[in-house]
Motif scaffolding. Structure first.
Motif, PDB file in Angstrom:
ATOM      1  N   ALA A 131      27.558  48.580 -17.336  1.00 58.06           N
ATOM      2  CA  ALA A 131      28.221  48.087 -18.671  1.00 58.06           C
ATOM      3  C   ALA A 131      28.816  46.694 -18.442  1.00 58.06           C
ATOM      4  O   ALA A 131      28.876  45.761 -19.489  1.00 58.06           O
ATOM      5  CB  ALA A 131      29.011  48.930 -19.266  1.00 58.06           C
ATOM      6  N   GLN A 132      29.787  46.753 -17.347  1.00 54.53           N
ATOM      7  CA  GLN A 132      30.551  45.644 -17.088  1.00 54.53           C
ATOM      8  C   GLN A 132      29.732  44.407 -16.867  1.00 54.53           C
ATOM      9  O   GLN A 132      30.149  43.082 -17.561  1.00 54.53           O
ATOM     10  CB  GLN A 132      31.658  45.887 -15.848  1.00 54.53           C
ATOM     11  CG  GLN A 132      32.705  46.626 -16.216  1.00 54.53           C
ATOM     12  CD  GLN A 132      33.715  46.961 -14.904  1.00 54.53           C
ATOM     13  OE1 GLN A 132      33.121  46.910 -13.707  1.00 54.53           O
ATOM     14  NE2 GLN A 132      35.076  46.990 -15.003  1.00 54.53           N
ATOM     15  N   ARG A 133      28.756  44.430 -16.170  1.00 52.97           N
ATOM     16  CA  ARG A 133      27.888  43.377 -16.001  1.00 52.97           C
ATOM     17  C   ARG A 133      27.119  42.882 -16.978  1.00 52.97           C
ATOM     18  O   ARG A 133      27.009  41.714 -17.215  1.00 52.97           O
ATOM     19  CB  ARG A 133      26.890  43.770 -14.876  1.00 52.97           C
ATOM     20  CG  ARG A 133      27.596  44.179 -13.394  1.00 52.97           C
ATOM     21  CD  ARG A 133      27.802  42.946 -12.705  1.00 52.97           C
ATOM     22  NE  ARG A 133      26.616  42.401 -11.983  1.00 52.97           N
ATOM     23  CZ  ARG A 133      25.855  42.789 -10.837  1.00 52.97           C
ATOM     24  NH1 ARG A 133      26.538  43.873 -10.261  1.00 52.97           N
ATOM     25  NH2 ARG A 133      25.008  42.240 -10.352  1.00 52.97           N
ATOM     26  N   LEU A 134      26.544  43.972 -17.994  1.00 55.97           N
ATOM     27  CA  LEU A 134      25.949  43.333 -19.247  1.00 55.97           C
ATOM     28  C   LEU A 134      26.988  42.561 -20.412  1.00 55.97           C
ATOM     29  O   LEU A 134      26.601  41.993 -20.737  1.00 55.97           O
ATOM     30  CB  LEU A 134      25.306  44.685 -19.571  1.00 55.97           C
ATOM     31  CG  LEU A 134      24.003  45.211 -18.915  1.00 55.97           C
ATOM     32  CD1 LEU A 134      23.577  46.703 -19.510  1.00 55.97           C
ATOM     33  CD2 LEU A 134      22.962  44.256 -18.780  1.00 55.97           C
ATOM     34  N   ALA A 135      28.260  43.316 -20.088  1.00 57.30           N
ATOM     35  CA  ALA A 135      29.148  42.856 -20.921  1.00 57.30           C
ATOM     36  C   ALA A 135      29.425  41.117 -20.752  1.00 57.30           C
ATOM     37  O   ALA A 135      29.768  40.499 -21.625  1.00 57.30           O
ATOM     38  CB  ALA A 135      30.521  43.639 -21.091  1.00 57.30           C
ATOM     39  N   ALA A 136      29.332  41.133 -19.399  1.00 58.15           N
ATOM     40  CA  ALA A 136      29.510  39.639 -19.043  1.00 58.15           C
ATOM     41  C   ALA A 136      28.062  38.549 -19.750  1.00 58.15           C
ATOM     42  O   ALA A 136      28.432  37.568 -19.603  1.00 58.15           O
ATOM     43  CB  ALA A 136      29.441  39.517 -17.392  1.00 58.15           C
ATOM     44  N   ARG A 137      27.217  39.369 -19.860  1.00 53.49           N
ATOM     45  CA  ARG A 137      26.160  38.568 -20.449  1.00 53.49           C
ATOM     46  C   ARG A 137      26.043  38.399 -21.887  1.00 53.49           C
ATOM     47  O   ARG A 137      25.815  37.483 -22.636  1.00 53.49           O
ATOM     48  CB  ARG A 137      24.710  39.350 -20.173  1.00 53.49           C
ATOM     49  CG  ARG A 137      24.363  39.339 -18.804  1.00 53.49           C
ATOM     50  CD  ARG A 137      22.836  40.101 -18.710  1.00 53.49           C
ATOM     51  NE  ARG A 137      22.435  40.287 -17.230  1.00 53.49           N
ATOM     52  CZ  ARG A 137      21.321  41.044 -16.765  1.00 53.49           C
ATOM     53  NH1 ARG A 137      20.550  41.396 -18.021  1.00 53.49           N
ATOM     54  NH2 ARG A 137      21.022  41.067 -15.693  1.00 53.49           N
ATOM     55  N   TRP A 138      26.352  39.578 -22.534  1.00 51.10           N
ATOM     56  CA  TRP A 138      26.293  39.639 -24.117  1.00 51.10           C
ATOM     57  C   TRP A 138      27.412  40.145 -24.704  1.00 51.10           C
ATOM     58  O   TRP A 138      27.376  40.154 -25.976  1.00 51.10           O
ATOM     59  CB  TRP A 138      25.315  40.760 -24.240  1.00 51.10           C
ATOM     60  CG  TRP A 138      23.841  40.511 -23.762  1.00 51.10           C
ATOM     61  CD1 TRP A 138      23.197  39.297 -23.805  1.00 51.10           C
ATOM     62  CD2 TRP A 138      23.001  41.411 -22.926  1.00 51.10           C
ATOM     63  NE1 TRP A 138      22.166  39.258 -23.214  1.00 51.10           N
ATOM     64  CE2 TRP A 138      21.900  40.731 -22.712  1.00 51.10           C
ATOM     65  CE3 TRP A 138      23.314  42.546 -22.528  1.00 51.10           C
ATOM     66  CZ2 TRP A 138      20.937  41.002 -21.866  1.00 51.10           C
ATOM     67  CZ3 TRP A 138      22.271  43.190 -22.005  1.00 51.10           C
ATOM     68  CH2 TRP A 138      21.090  42.521 -21.598  1.00 51.10           C
ATOM     69  N   GLY A 139      28.610  40.258 -23.976  1.00 50.89           N
ATOM     70  CA  GLY A 139      29.853  40.494 -24.725  1.00 50.89           C
ATOM     71  C   GLY A 139      30.291  41.815 -24.685  1.00 50.89           C
ATOM     72  O   GLY A 139      29.626  42.725 -24.286  1.00 50.89           O
ATOM     73  N   GLU A 140      31.632  42.041 -24.817  1.00 53.93           N
ATOM     74  CA  GLU A 140      32.087  43.546 -24.611  1.00 53.93           C
ATOM     75  C   GLU A 140      31.830  44.231 -25.945  1.00 53.93           C
ATOM     76  O   GLU A 140      31.770  43.763 -27.138  1.00 53.93           O
ATOM     77  CB  GLU A 140      33.760  43.347 -24.737  1.00 53.93           C
ATOM     78  CG  GLU A 140      34.278  42.820 -23.481  1.00 53.93           C
ATOM     79  CD  GLU A 140      34.198  43.559 -22.164  1.00 53.93           C
ATOM     80  OE1 GLU A 140      34.171  45.052 -22.524  1.00 53.93           O
ATOM     81  OE2 GLU A 140      34.041  43.030 -21.061  1.00 53.93           O
ATOM     82  N   THR A 141      31.401  45.518 -25.809  1.00 58.37           N
ATOM     83  CA  THR A 141      31.521  46.579 -26.825  1.00 58.37           C
ATOM     84  C   THR A 141      31.911  47.741 -26.532  1.00 58.37           C
ATOM     85  O   THR A 141      31.868  47.958 -25.260  1.00 58.37           O
ATOM     86  CB  THR A 141      29.936  46.756 -27.086  1.00 58.37           C
ATOM     87  OG1 THR A 141      29.173  47.281 -26.123  1.00 58.37           O
ATOM     88  CG2 THR A 141      29.002  45.270 -27.373  1.00 58.37           C
ATOM     89  N   PRO A 142      32.366  48.291 -27.457  1.00 61.14           N
ATOM     90  CA  PRO A 142      33.288  49.691 -27.119  1.00 61.14           C
ATOM     91  C   PRO A 142      31.985  50.580 -27.090  1.00 61.14           C
ATOM     92  O   PRO A 142      30.985  50.593 -27.690  1.00 61.14           O
ATOM     93  CB  PRO A 142      33.795  49.899 -28.641  1.00 61.14           C
ATOM     94  CG  PRO A 142      33.295  49.166 -29.459  1.00 61.14           C
ATOM     95  CD  PRO A 142      32.637  47.866 -29.071  1.00 61.14           C
ATOM     96  N   PRO A 143      32.414  51.729 -26.310  1.00 59.04           N
ATOM     97  CA  PRO A 143      31.287  52.715 -26.233  1.00 59.04           C
ATOM     98  C   PRO A 143      30.943  53.436 -27.485  1.00 59.04           C
ATOM     99  O   PRO A 143      31.938  53.576 -28.561  1.00 59.04           O
ATOM    100  CB  PRO A 143      32.190  53.874 -25.197  1.00 59.04           C
ATOM    101  CG  PRO A 143      32.977  53.012 -24.678  1.00 59.04           C
ATOM    102  CD  PRO A 143      33.562  52.025 -25.633  1.00 59.04           C
ATOM    103  N   TRP A 144      29.642  53.793 -27.681  1.00 56.49           N
ATOM    104  CA  TRP A 144      29.444  54.042 -29.199  1.00 56.49           C
ATOM    105  C   TRP A 144      29.233  55.801 -28.778  1.00 56.49           C
ATOM    106  O   TRP A 144      28.489  56.252 -28.399  1.00 56.49           O
ATOM    107  CB  TRP A 144      27.998  53.556 -29.311  1.00 56.49           C
ATOM    108  CG  TRP A 144      27.513  53.975 -30.922  1.00 56.49           C
ATOM    109  CD1 TRP A 144      28.225  53.498 -31.767  1.00 56.49           C
ATOM    110  CD2 TRP A 144      26.377  54.418 -31.210  1.00 56.49           C
ATOM    111  NE1 TRP A 144      27.332  53.855 -33.148  1.00 56.49           N
ATOM    112  CE2 TRP A 144      26.152  54.319 -32.480  1.00 56.49           C
ATOM    113  CE3 TRP A 144      25.434  55.144 -30.513  1.00 56.49           C
ATOM    114  CZ2 TRP A 144      25.275  54.962 -33.436  1.00 56.49           C
ATOM    115  CZ3 TRP A 144      24.185  55.478 -31.249  1.00 56.49           C
ATOM    116  CH2 TRP A 144      24.224  55.452 -32.675  1.00 56.49           C
ATOM    117  N   GLY A 145      29.916  56.554 -29.715  1.00 56.84           N
ATOM    118  CA  GLY A 145      29.915  57.993 -29.555  1.00 56.84           C
ATOM    119  C   GLY A 145      29.001  58.483 -30.218  1.00 56.84           C
ATOM    120  O   GLY A 145      28.614  58.047 -31.405  1.00 56.84           O
TER     121      GLY A 145
END
Length: 133
Positions: A56-70
């Motif tokens: 998720a950290q690596r994908l957030a670097a590509r597409w932005g931070e997103t909170p976990p979806w419960g």
């Protein structure tokens, strides 16, 4: 190639796959499997969650931070008889939370399926055109 890079490559291949025409369509792949106790190369649930966070950290670097979806709200809606589209209905029964991004007309979800104590734990990636509801 490190394990995170290997899984990112698998996710990129998954995103490049054609989705079935007409309708939502989705693909889910198992990136990694774990067991309750470490034995050999098997991963524990904590290992799979740590791996999910690293991806998720690596994908957030590509597409932005997103909170976990419960997933609790979806499980409650299913229990009330509401119709939840796939793949979200199945994912909410298998995972407690997902990391989720929209990339173009597709959604990418990464989560750990560990809700069924009688089943193997799995690190999953799903690609779909259907927006989460």
């Amino acid at each position: 190639m490190d394990v995170v890079a290997r899984h990112l490559a698998a996710i990129d291949r998954l995103r490049a796959r054609d989705l079935p025409a007409g309708g939502a369509g989705h693909h889910t792949v198992e990136l990694e499997t774990g067991h309750g106790l470490r034995s050999g190369d098997a991963r524990t649930v904590d290992d799979l969650h740590a791996l999910r966070r690293a991806i998720a950290q690596r994908l957030a670097a590509r597409w932005g931070e997103t909170p976990p979806w419960g997933q609790l709200t979806l499980r409650l809606r299913l229990a009330r008889g509401e119709s939840i589209p796939e793949p979200w209905a199945t994912l909410c029964l298998r995972t407690d939370e997902l990391d989720l991004w929209q990339t173009g007309d597709r959604w990418l979800a990464v989560g750990v399926a560990d809700r069924d104590e009688g089943d193997e734990m799995q690190l999953l990636a799903t690609v779909t055109r259907t927006a989460p509801s």
